[in-house]
Motif scaffolding. Sequence first.
Motif, PDB file in Angstrom:
ATOM      1  N   GLU A  23       0.761  -1.278  -0.020  1.00  0.00           N
ATOM      2  CA  GLU A  23      -0.018  -0.064  -0.124  1.00  0.00           C
ATOM      3  C   GLU A  23       0.791   1.396  -0.060  1.00  0.00           C
ATOM      4  OE1 GLU A  23      -3.290   0.056   0.039  1.00  0.00           O
ATOM      5  OE2 GLU A  23      -3.404  -1.916  -0.496  1.00  0.00           O
ATOM      6  N   GLU A  54      -4.839   4.904  -0.823  1.00  0.00           N
ATOM      7  CA  GLU A  54      -3.672   4.018  -0.643  1.00  0.00           C
ATOM      8  C   GLU A  54      -3.037   4.379   0.540  1.00  0.00           C
ATOM      9  OE1 GLU A  54      -3.894   1.309  -2.232  1.00  0.00           O
ATOM     10  OE2 GLU A  54      -4.766   1.688  -4.032  1.00  0.00           O
ATOM     11  N   ASP A 134     -11.539  -1.471  -3.569  1.00  0.00           N
ATOM     12  CA  ASP A 134     -11.111  -0.620  -4.803  1.00  0.00           C
ATOM     13  C   ASP A 134     -12.337   0.145  -5.748  1.00  0.00           C
ATOM     14  OD1 ASP A 134     -12.435  -2.912  -6.134  1.00  0.00           O
ATOM     15  OD2 ASP A 134     -10.328  -3.396  -7.185  1.00  0.00           O
TER      16      ASP A 134
END
Length: 240
Positions: A23, A54, A134
């Motif tokens: 990430e 992220e 996502d």
Amino acid sequence: MNDSAPGPSSGIVDLLGVLAYAELAAFLRLAEDAALLAPTLNDRAELGDVAAAEYGHFRVLRDRLSGLGVDPEEAMAPFVDSIDAWHAQTRPGDWYEALVKAYVGVGIAGDFYREAARHADPSIRSLVDEVLADESRSEFVVERVRAALEADPRLSGRLALWARRMVGEALSQGQRLAAVRPELAALLVATDNADGADGTGAIGAADGGIGDLAEVGRLFARLTEEHGRRMVALGLTPGS
């Protein structure tokens, strides 16, 4: 952490460590792609938002590792070279390659971590699902790539080939990690008992080899299916 309470297994530490660094690295690369490759300020902002998400996920994982009594830097360190190498090998050459990487490349890497989390306890599974969500990335990338393909269908073959390259690199990376981190690999190919409880895994820790080839085959079939789903969403042919 209570000294009398058992600490997390090495496999769980590896899972959270590799995901945390993935990430963090994704944040850095997406921010760079937004700055260097985005054709408009709106595109730069949109991809910047994805990068910021992220980084937020990284912070959640870092804090969980700390809460478990694990040094986040030590947990991430074994995976830095591998993840950095993957990003170096899949550096996008233009905006559309950057978009496909953000969706397909990062997506299949996330699928590995979801597979490992399937055999962890519910709190870890929930955490992994949270940080790998996502939806915002998917909506943004799918919209941009589909519009580009409609405007110039010739992009299809190049982007499909690019996506296939990234997936191949991601699968190779996963195999290398499995060889050197057997506890993490054991989560990937663990088998479930009939009552749904976590299985014991199928990795021989002594040699790092994968013992249950049938389960490995099922794992790669699931990864391939998810990759195909993403390609179709983008308007690309999975096998092209």
